[in-house]
Design a protein around this motif. Structure first.
Motif, PDB file in Angstrom:
ATOM      1  N   ARG A 202      12.642  -4.031   1.055  1.00 11.14           N
ATOM      2  CA  ARG A 202      11.782  -5.173   1.376  1.00 11.14           C
ATOM      3  C   ARG A 202      10.935  -5.445   0.142  1.00 11.14           C
ATOM      4  O   ARG A 202      10.174  -4.584  -0.318  1.00 11.14           O
ATOM      5  CB  ARG A 202      10.885  -4.891   2.593  1.00 11.14           C
ATOM      6  CG  ARG A 202       9.966  -6.059   2.909  1.00 11.14           C
ATOM      7  CD  ARG A 202       9.162  -5.844   4.184  1.00 11.14           C
ATOM      8  NE  ARG A 202       8.167  -6.891   4.343  1.00 11.14           N
ATOM      9  CZ  ARG A 202       7.290  -6.967   5.348  1.00 11.14           C
ATOM     10  NH1 ARG A 202       7.295  -6.043   6.287  1.00 11.14           N
ATOM     11  NH2 ARG A 202       6.411  -7.957   5.397  1.00 11.14           N
ATOM     12  N   ILE A 203      11.084  -6.629  -0.401  1.00  8.20           N
ATOM     13  CA  ILE A 203      10.383  -7.012  -1.623  1.00  8.20           C
ATOM     14  C   ILE A 203       9.503  -8.223  -1.301  1.00  8.20           C
ATOM     15  O   ILE A 203       9.994  -9.247  -0.820  1.00  8.20           O
ATOM     16  CB  ILE A 203      11.373  -7.335  -2.752  1.00  8.20           C
ATOM     17  CG1 ILE A 203      12.180  -6.072  -3.095  1.00  8.20           C
ATOM     18  CG2 ILE A 203      10.649  -7.866  -3.980  1.00  8.20           C
ATOM     19  CD1 ILE A 203      13.298  -6.288  -4.087  1.00  8.20           C
ATOM     20  N   GLY A 204       8.190  -8.077  -1.567  1.00  6.78           N
ATOM     21  CA  GLY A 204       7.246  -9.092  -1.118  1.00  6.78           C
ATOM     22  C   GLY A 204       6.525  -8.625   0.127  1.00  6.78           C
ATOM     23  O   GLY A 204       6.216  -9.400   1.026  1.00  6.78           O
ATOM     24  N   TRP A 205       6.242  -7.330   0.196  1.00  7.50           N
ATOM     25  CA  TRP A 205       5.547  -6.710   1.319  1.00  7.50           C
ATOM     26  C   TRP A 205       4.104  -6.478   0.890  1.00  7.50           C
ATOM     27  O   TRP A 205       3.850  -5.838  -0.125  1.00  7.50           O
ATOM     28  CB  TRP A 205       6.214  -5.385   1.666  1.00  7.50           C
ATOM     29  CG  TRP A 205       5.805  -4.769   2.971  1.00  7.50           C
ATOM     30  CD1 TRP A 205       4.813  -5.179   3.813  1.00  7.50           C
ATOM     31  CD2 TRP A 205       6.386  -3.615   3.578  1.00  7.50           C
ATOM     32  NE1 TRP A 205       4.738  -4.367   4.906  1.00  7.50           N
ATOM     33  CE2 TRP A 205       5.697  -3.386   4.792  1.00  7.50           C
ATOM     34  CE3 TRP A 205       7.421  -2.741   3.221  1.00  7.50           C
ATOM     35  CZ2 TRP A 205       6.009  -2.330   5.646  1.00  7.50           C
ATOM     36  CZ3 TRP A 205       7.735  -1.689   4.073  1.00  7.50           C
ATOM     37  CH2 TRP A 205       7.042  -1.487   5.279  1.00  7.50           C
ATOM     38  N   SER A 206       3.160  -6.996   1.642  1.00  7.54           N
ATOM     39  CA  SER A 206       1.749  -6.847   1.289  1.00  7.54           C
ATOM     40  C   SER A 206       1.351  -5.375   1.325  1.00  7.54           C
ATOM     41  O   SER A 206       1.586  -4.680   2.322  1.00  7.54           O
ATOM     42  CB  SER A 206       0.874  -7.644   2.262  1.00  7.54           C
ATOM     43  OG  SER A 206       1.151  -9.019   2.143  1.00  7.54           O
ATOM     44  N   TRP A 207       0.746  -4.921   0.252  1.00  3.41           N
ATOM     45  CA  TRP A 207       0.383  -3.512   0.121  1.00  3.41           C
ATOM     46  C   TRP A 207      -0.588  -3.076   1.216  1.00  3.41           C
ATOM     47  O   TRP A 207      -0.444  -2.009   1.811  1.00  3.41           O
ATOM     48  CB  TRP A 207      -0.191  -3.269  -1.264  1.00  3.41           C
ATOM     49  CG  TRP A 207      -0.680  -1.883  -1.543  1.00  3.41           C
ATOM     50  CD1 TRP A 207      -1.916  -1.526  -1.997  1.00  3.41           C
ATOM     51  CD2 TRP A 207       0.054  -0.645  -1.429  1.00  3.41           C
ATOM     52  NE1 TRP A 207      -2.005  -0.158  -2.169  1.00  3.41           N
ATOM     53  CE2 TRP A 207      -0.803   0.407  -1.821  1.00  3.41           C
ATOM     54  CE3 TRP A 207       1.356  -0.332  -1.025  1.00  3.41           C
ATOM     55  CZ2 TRP A 207      -0.409   1.744  -1.818  1.00  3.41           C
ATOM     56  CZ3 TRP A 207       1.749   1.008  -1.017  1.00  3.41           C
ATOM     57  CH2 TRP A 207       0.873   2.026  -1.409  1.00  3.41           C
ATOM     58  N   GLY A 208      -1.574  -3.918   1.501  1.00  7.91           N
ATOM     59  CA  GLY A 208      -2.524  -3.585   2.564  1.00  7.91           C
ATOM     60  C   GLY A 208      -1.838  -3.458   3.902  1.00  7.91           C
ATOM     61  O   GLY A 208      -2.143  -2.556   4.701  1.00  7.91           O
ATOM     62  N   SER A 209      -0.892  -4.345   4.181  1.00 13.99           N
ATOM     63  CA  SER A 209      -0.146  -4.293   5.435  1.00 13.99           C
ATOM     64  C   SER A 209       0.715  -3.046   5.500  1.00 13.99           C
ATOM     65  O   SER A 209       0.782  -2.367   6.531  1.00 13.99           O
ATOM     66  CB  SER A 209       0.733  -5.545   5.565  1.00 13.99           C
ATOM     67  OG  SER A 209       1.576  -5.454   6.686  1.00 13.99           O
ATOM     68  N   LEU A 210       1.382  -2.721   4.393  1.00 16.56           N
ATOM     69  CA  LEU A 210       2.221  -1.529   4.358  1.00 16.56           C
ATOM     70  C   LEU A 210       1.390  -0.282   4.651  1.00 16.56           C
ATOM     71  O   LEU A 210       1.784   0.570   5.461  1.00 16.56           O
ATOM     72  CB  LEU A 210       2.897  -1.427   2.993  1.00 16.56           C
ATOM     73  CG  LEU A 210       4.030  -0.404   2.801  1.00 16.56           C
ATOM     74  CD1 LEU A 210       4.825  -0.735   1.562  1.00 16.56           C
ATOM     75  CD2 LEU A 210       3.510   1.022   2.703  1.00 16.56           C
ATOM     76  N   LYS A 211       0.242  -0.167   3.993  1.00 16.58           N
ATOM     77  CA  LYS A 211      -0.600   1.021   4.180  1.00 16.58           C
ATOM     78  C   LYS A 211      -1.083   1.158   5.617  1.00 16.58           C
ATOM     79  O   LYS A 211      -1.230   2.271   6.128  1.00 16.58           O
ATOM     80  CB  LYS A 211      -1.802   0.961   3.235  1.00 16.58           C
ATOM     81  CG  LYS A 211      -1.467   1.205   1.792  1.00 16.58           C
ATOM     82  CD  LYS A 211      -2.727   1.334   0.943  1.00 16.58           C
ATOM     83  CE  LYS A 211      -3.519   0.047   0.909  1.00 16.58           C
ATOM     84  NZ  LYS A 211      -4.726   0.169   0.049  1.00 16.58           N
ATOM     85  N   SER A 212      -1.364   0.025   6.252  1.00 16.99           N
ATOM     86  CA  SER A 212      -1.923   0.097   7.601  1.00 16.99           C
ATOM     87  C   SER A 212      -0.850   0.251   8.670  1.00 16.99           C
ATOM     88  O   SER A 212      -1.042   0.973   9.650  1.00 16.99           O
ATOM     89  CB  SER A 212      -2.760  -1.157   7.888  1.00 16.99           C
ATOM     90  OG  SER A 212      -1.944  -2.315   7.911  1.00 16.99           O
ATOM     91  N   ARG A 213       0.290  -0.413   8.480  1.00 14.37           N
ATOM     92  CA  ARG A 213       1.278  -0.467   9.551  1.00 14.37           C
ATOM     93  C   ARG A 213       2.455   0.494   9.358  1.00 14.37           C
ATOM     94  O   ARG A 213       3.193   0.755  10.302  1.00 14.37           O
ATOM     95  CB  ARG A 213       1.786  -1.902   9.701  1.00 14.37           C
ATOM     96  CG  ARG A 213       0.636  -2.883   9.957  1.00 14.37           C
ATOM     97  CD  ARG A 213       1.120  -4.310   9.986  1.00 14.37           C
ATOM     98  NE  ARG A 213       1.771  -4.637  11.240  1.00 14.37           N
ATOM     99  CZ  ARG A 213       1.135  -4.927  12.364  1.00 14.37           C
ATOM    100  NH1 ARG A 213      -0.182  -4.923  12.387  1.00 14.37           N
ATOM    101  NH2 ARG A 213       1.799  -5.224  13.458  1.00 14.37           N
ATOM    102  N   SER A 214       2.632   0.993   8.150  1.00 12.39           N
ATOM    103  CA  SER A 214       3.763   1.891   7.890  1.00 12.39           C
ATOM    104  C   SER A 214       3.349   3.091   7.042  1.00 12.39           C
ATOM    105  O   SER A 214       4.145   3.600   6.255  1.00 12.39           O
ATOM    106  CB  SER A 214       4.903   1.121   7.203  1.00 12.39           C
ATOM    107  OG  SER A 214       5.380   0.084   8.022  1.00 12.39           O
ATOM    108  N   LYS A 215       2.107   3.531   7.199  1.00 19.78           N
ATOM    109  CA  LYS A 215       1.600   4.635   6.388  1.00 19.78           C
ATOM    110  C   LYS A 215       2.430   5.912   6.536  1.00 19.78           C
ATOM    111  O   LYS A 215       2.638   6.640   5.544  1.00 19.78           O
ATOM    112  CB  LYS A 215       0.135   4.912   6.714  1.00 19.78           C
ATOM    113  CG  LYS A 215      -0.529   5.896   5.747  1.00 19.78           C
ATOM    114  CD  LYS A 215      -2.012   6.025   6.024  1.00 19.78           C
ATOM    115  CE  LYS A 215      -2.675   6.936   5.019  1.00 19.78           C
ATOM    116  NZ  LYS A 215      -2.128   8.312   5.072  1.00 19.78           N
TER     117      LYS A 215
END
Length: 340
Positions: A202-215
């Motif tokens: 997945r390219i274009g994934w918001s870093w903040g979203s990744l950290k919160s939802r897929s930590k």
């Protein structure tokens, strides 16, 4: 004396008229519903952010209107943008949580994105953002260098969305071997497809979203972060390369600045054109107050949404700045994002 009295009376009428108009705008929202159109499917961060705002923002608007979130996915977010621009009411009762690329879309896709971004009325964004590109661990890809020797597939919501454009930018600037697979309704669907093995990245994934939802994926090394895409690096990703560092010419650097300026307002809450200015002011003040509301902040922490707010005024300045790029920069940005 007569002249002074006449001027005083005229001034009094003007003040009364202005005060009356403002009073009407302040009272306008009482008993109303405000629809919030979400440009992507249920389950992603756009959806979660819009629903978070919808639970709290009405308390900060005179009359305490109800917020009604509605998902309107399609065409990489363009469907919701066009609906808000051309169909939605222009009285303050319709807002949109739009694709952050709304400010640059007409330059890249003029046949479909037939609107003027400057006519929208930005209300605010809950945060800035850095986008990243990640690959599922089983592919054995740990750096961009690995993609010189093997190909990966990246899921995308559309060729005109960040998830469709950003892989092409990486491919053209770094030589990475990436194939884009489109057709997913939202970013959350791309993430699930990656987990199922339908796509590799997945390219274009918001870093903040990744950290919160897929930590847990980060903690368990289920994904490898290959690159970050923004004007500046995320502070907590000091060793991950930044796309800006691959610009070899001045025009490439400017093209990347054009492409990634929308990252400054990552989760844009927008009102349609021609909404009365005083109502826009009311909505902006309500957004700013919501960003400081302890109940909102507690709710944001609970669902792991980062809050680093950007005002509607700042968003408007970003849109104005994007409009200043000349044609040669736009053409180069189009080349970099093209799938060919």
């Amino acid at each position: 004396m007569t002249r002074v009295l006449a001027v005083t009376l005229c001034f009094g009428v003007l003040v009364a008229s202005t005060t009356g108009a403002r009073s009407q705008d302040a009272d306008f929202f009482a008993g109303k519903n405000i629809t919030v159109m979400i440009g992507y499917a249920v389950g992603g961060t756009y959806d979660a952010t819009a629903r978070l705002l919808s639970r709290h923002m009405g308390r900060h608007i005179p009359g305490n209107p109800n917020f009604l979130p509605q998902n309107l996915p399609g065409s990489g977010g363009i469907k919701a943008i066009l609906h808000l621009y051309s169909v939605a009411p222009r009285d303050g009762t319709a807002l949109g949580m739009l694709a952050r690329s709304y400010a640059v879309e007409p330059a890249f896709n003029p046949q479909v994105a037939k609107y003027d971004p400057a006519r929208f009325n930005p209300i605010g964004s809950t945060s800035k953002e850095v986008s990243v590109g990640v690959v599922w661990h089983t592919r054995g890809v740990k750096s961009l260098d690995d993609l010189q020797r093997q190909q990966i597939t990246a899921g995308a919501t559309g060729v005109i969305d960040d998830t469709g454009r950003f892989p092409n930018v990486i491919r053209k600037l770094t030589g990475a071997n990436i194939k884009v697979v489109t057709g997913y309704p939202g970013g959350n669907d791309v993430t699930m497809a990656m987990e199922r093995g339908e796509v590799d990245a997945r390219i274009g994934w918001s870093w903040g979203s990744l950290k919160s939802r897929s930590k847990p994926w980060l903690d368990d090394k289920k994904i490898n972060v290959l690159i970050q895409m923004a004007l500046q690096k995320a502070p907590d990703l000091p060793d991950v390369p930044l796309i800006m560092d691959f610009a070899k010419t001045d025009i490439d650097k400017k093209a990347l600045e054009l492409l990634f300026s929308p990252q400054i307002s990552a989760w844009p809450l927008i009102a349609p054109p021609e909404v009365p200015k005083e109502r826009i002011s009311i909505l902006r003040r309500a957004f700013d107050a919501t960003m400081k509301d302890p109940a909102f902040l507690a709710d944001a922490r609970k669902i792991q949404i980062e809050v680093d707010p950007v005002s509607g005024e700042t968003m408007q300045q970003v849109v104005a700045g994007i409009a200043m790029f000349d044609r040669s920069v736009i053409d180069r940005a189009i080349e970099l994002t093209d799938a060919k």
